[in-house]
Design an enzyme around this catalytic site. Sequence first.
Site, mmCIF file in Angstrom:
data_model
loop_
_atom_site.group_PDB
_atom_site.id
_atom_site.type_symbol
_atom_site.label_atom_id
_atom_site.label_comp_id
_atom_site.label_asym_id
_atom_site.label_seq_id
_atom_site.Cartn_x
_atom_site.Cartn_y
_atom_site.Cartn_z
ATOM 1 N N ASP A 80 0.851 -1.189 0.000
ATOM 2 C CA ASP A 80 0.000 0.000 0.000
ATOM 3 C C ASP A 80 0.883 1.234 0.000
ATOM 4 O O ASP A 80 2.097 1.139 0.178
ATOM 5 C CB ASP A 80 -1.006 0.004 1.168
ATOM 6 C CG ASP A 80 -0.359 -0.058 2.536
ATOM 7 O OD1 ASP A 80 0.884 -0.160 2.621
ATOM 8 O OD2 ASP A 80 -1.086 0.007 3.526
ATOM 9 N N TYR A 82 2.937 4.689 0.909
ATOM 10 C CA TYR A 82 3.550 5.222 2.119
ATOM 11 C C TYR A 82 2.523 6.085 2.846
ATOM 12 O O TYR A 82 1.727 6.792 2.222
ATOM 13 C CB TYR A 82 4.766 6.068 1.768
ATOM 14 C CG TYR A 82 5.902 5.291 1.155
ATOM 15 C CD1 TYR A 82 6.504 4.240 1.829
ATOM 16 C CD2 TYR A 82 6.406 5.632 -0.104
ATOM 17 C CE1 TYR A 82 7.576 3.539 1.273
ATOM 18 C CE2 TYR A 82 7.470 4.941 -0.668
ATOM 19 C CZ TYR A 82 8.047 3.896 0.030
ATOM 20 O OH TYR A 82 9.094 3.207 -0.526
ATOM 21 N N PHE A 93 6.929 1.866 -3.958
ATOM 22 C CA PHE A 93 8.302 2.111 -3.500
ATOM 23 C C PHE A 93 8.793 3.530 -3.789
ATOM 24 O O PHE A 93 9.841 3.927 -3.275
ATOM 25 C CB PHE A 93 9.295 1.098 -4.098
ATOM 26 C CG PHE A 93 8.999 -0.327 -3.742
ATOM 27 C CD1 PHE A 93 9.156 -0.783 -2.445
ATOM 28 C CD2 PHE A 93 8.545 -1.219 -4.706
ATOM 29 C CE1 PHE A 93 8.875 -2.101 -2.113
ATOM 30 C CE2 PHE A 93 8.267 -2.541 -4.379
ATOM 31 C CZ PHE A 93 8.433 -2.984 -3.076
ATOM 32 N N HIS A 202 11.576 -9.132 0.705
ATOM 33 C CA HIS A 202 11.214 -7.724 0.635
ATOM 34 C C HIS A 202 12.434 -6.855 0.945
ATOM 35 O O HIS A 202 13.279 -7.236 1.766
ATOM 36 C CB HIS A 202 10.086 -7.428 1.635
ATOM 37 C CG HIS A 202 9.411 -6.119 1.410
ATOM 38 N ND1 HIS A 202 9.919 -4.923 1.894
ATOM 39 C CD2 HIS A 202 8.275 -5.802 0.755
ATOM 40 C CE1 HIS A 202 9.120 -3.945 1.548
ATOM 41 N NE2 HIS A 202 8.119 -4.441 0.841
#
Length: 237
Positions: A80, A82, A93, A202
Site C-alpha cells: 500500500d 507510504y 516504492f 522484501h
Amino acid sequence: MFKSFQLTIVQDMEKINPIIEESWKDILGDEFNKLYFGELKKFLTEEKKKYPVYPPGSLIFNAFHHTPFDHVKVVFIGQDPYHGKGQAHCLCFSVPDGIPKPPSLVNIFKELHDDLGIPEPASGNLEKWADQGVLLLNATLTVRQNQAGSHQHHGWETFTDAAIATLSQKREGLIFVLWGNFAIAKRELIDSSRHHILTAAHPSPLSAYKGFFGCRHFSKINEILRSEGKEEIDWKL
C-alpha cells in the site's frame, strides 16, 4: 459505461477527477461499475471526513496513468502507499521529488548499485521507470495518515487483482517482480507459462538480508528484455 467513474471517487470531499490513462479505462471499465467499487467509494468518502488520506485523489491511479496497458513490460507489486505526509504518489516504492527516501527504497538503490553500478540518486521518484513500461502497482491504492494497511480489505485488492489477472491473460512475456511474501502470493494470478516471475525477500531492513540483497533483479530484467528483442530499462534516475 464510465459515467460513474467520471464522478470523483471522493466527490463530496475533493472536486478532482482521478486521472487514469485511456487504455486502462477500457481494460478495467467494468470494475468501476461493480458493487464492491461502489462500497469502496463510500468507505473513502467516510474516511476523508475523519482522517487525512493519501495520496491526493488525482494521484490514486498514478501507476496506471504513467504506464499504459500496452506499454507494460515489467510489473512491480507493492502493498500500500507510504502513509507519511507528502510521501505517497501511488507508484510503489517511489516518493515524490524532495521527499526523503524510505528505508526500503534506500535498500532498492543499494541493490541497484551492487547489481549494475548505478549510484544512489538524489531523488526517490521512480516516474522515469514507470514511463519506460515499469508498472509500479500497489495492491491497495490509498491509506490513512500514519496507519499502514488501514485501507486494506475494503475493495482495492479486488481492483488491482483484476489488473494483474488481465495483464496475465491479455499480454505475453511480461516480467512480474514479486518482493516479499505479500507480493509472492500474487503469483497465483499470473500464468507462468506466458510470463516471467522473479521473486525475492522484501527490501525492508527487516528482510533485505534474507534474500533481497544479491537478487540482481535489475540486470535479470534487462537480460530477459534483451533476449526477447525488447528495449531494456534505463534504471538510472
